[in-house]
Design a protein around this motif. Structure first.
Motif, PDB file in Angstrom:
ATOM      1  N   CYS A  23     -23.951 -19.909 -62.067  1.00 34.79           N
ATOM      2  CA  CYS A  23     -23.645 -18.675 -61.348  1.00 34.79           C
ATOM      3  C   CYS A  23     -24.168 -17.489 -62.157  1.00 34.79           C
ATOM      4  O   CYS A  23     -23.794 -17.305 -63.326  1.00 34.79           O
ATOM      5  N   ARG A  25     -23.513 -14.446 -61.676  1.00 33.59           N
ATOM      6  CA  ARG A  25     -22.509 -13.384 -61.814  1.00 33.59           C
ATOM      7  C   ARG A  25     -21.524 -13.676 -62.942  1.00 33.59           C
ATOM      8  O   ARG A  25     -21.346 -12.885 -63.843  1.00 33.59           O
ATOM      9  N   CYS A  26     -20.854 -14.827 -62.857  1.00 35.37           N
ATOM     10  CA  CYS A  26     -19.807 -15.134 -63.847  1.00 35.37           C
ATOM     11  C   CYS A  26     -20.298 -16.032 -64.974  1.00 35.37           C
ATOM     12  O   CYS A  26     -19.575 -16.277 -65.925  1.00 35.37           O
ATOM     13  N   HIS A  28     -20.654 -19.182 -65.037  1.00 38.78           N
ATOM     14  CA  HIS A  28     -20.038 -20.508 -65.060  1.00 38.78           C
ATOM     15  C   HIS A  28     -21.076 -21.542 -64.625  1.00 38.78           C
ATOM     16  O   HIS A  28     -21.908 -21.272 -63.760  1.00 38.78           O
ATOM     17  N   THR A  61     -25.049 -17.629 -56.769  1.00 39.95           N
ATOM     18  CA  THR A  61     -23.711 -17.062 -56.860  1.00 39.95           C
ATOM     19  C   THR A  61     -22.715 -18.136 -56.435  1.00 39.95           C
ATOM     20  O   THR A  61     -22.834 -18.692 -55.341  1.00 39.95           O
ATOM     21  N   CYS A  65     -17.174 -16.288 -56.889  1.00 31.79           N
ATOM     22  CA  CYS A  65     -17.718 -14.930 -56.922  1.00 31.79           C
ATOM     23  C   CYS A  65     -18.016 -14.419 -55.512  1.00 31.79           C
ATOM     24  O   CYS A  65     -17.807 -13.242 -55.224  1.00 31.79           O
TER      25      CYS A  65
END
Length: 69
Positions: A23, A25-26, A28, A61, A65
């Motif tokens: 991901c 965004r985060c 992970h 993503t 998220c």
């Protein structure tokens, strides 16, 4: 050892054949089952070449998220 993220190196304890999703965004990383028709071929020959490693990474993503949007 996973090098899916250019900024860090991570280690995966699951060494069964599977794919990874990163991901953006985060940051992970999720384990994913191999898509139908995709298989790991380490030790096999492909067009006269011997395959030593196979890596299957997806980036995007994650659902957590996306739910926060």
């Amino acid at each position: 050892m996973l090098t899916i993220d250019e900024d860090s190196t991570r280690f995966d304890v699951d060494n069964s054949p599977h794919a990874h999703f990163f991901c953006k965004r985060c940051t992970h990383i999720y384990d994913l089952p191999l898509p139908p028709g995709i298989k790991y071929v380490e030790g096999q020959k492909m067009n006269g070449h011997e395959v030593a490693e196979t890596h299957l990474y997806y980036k995007g993503t994650c659902r957590e998220c996306l739910a926060k949007k």
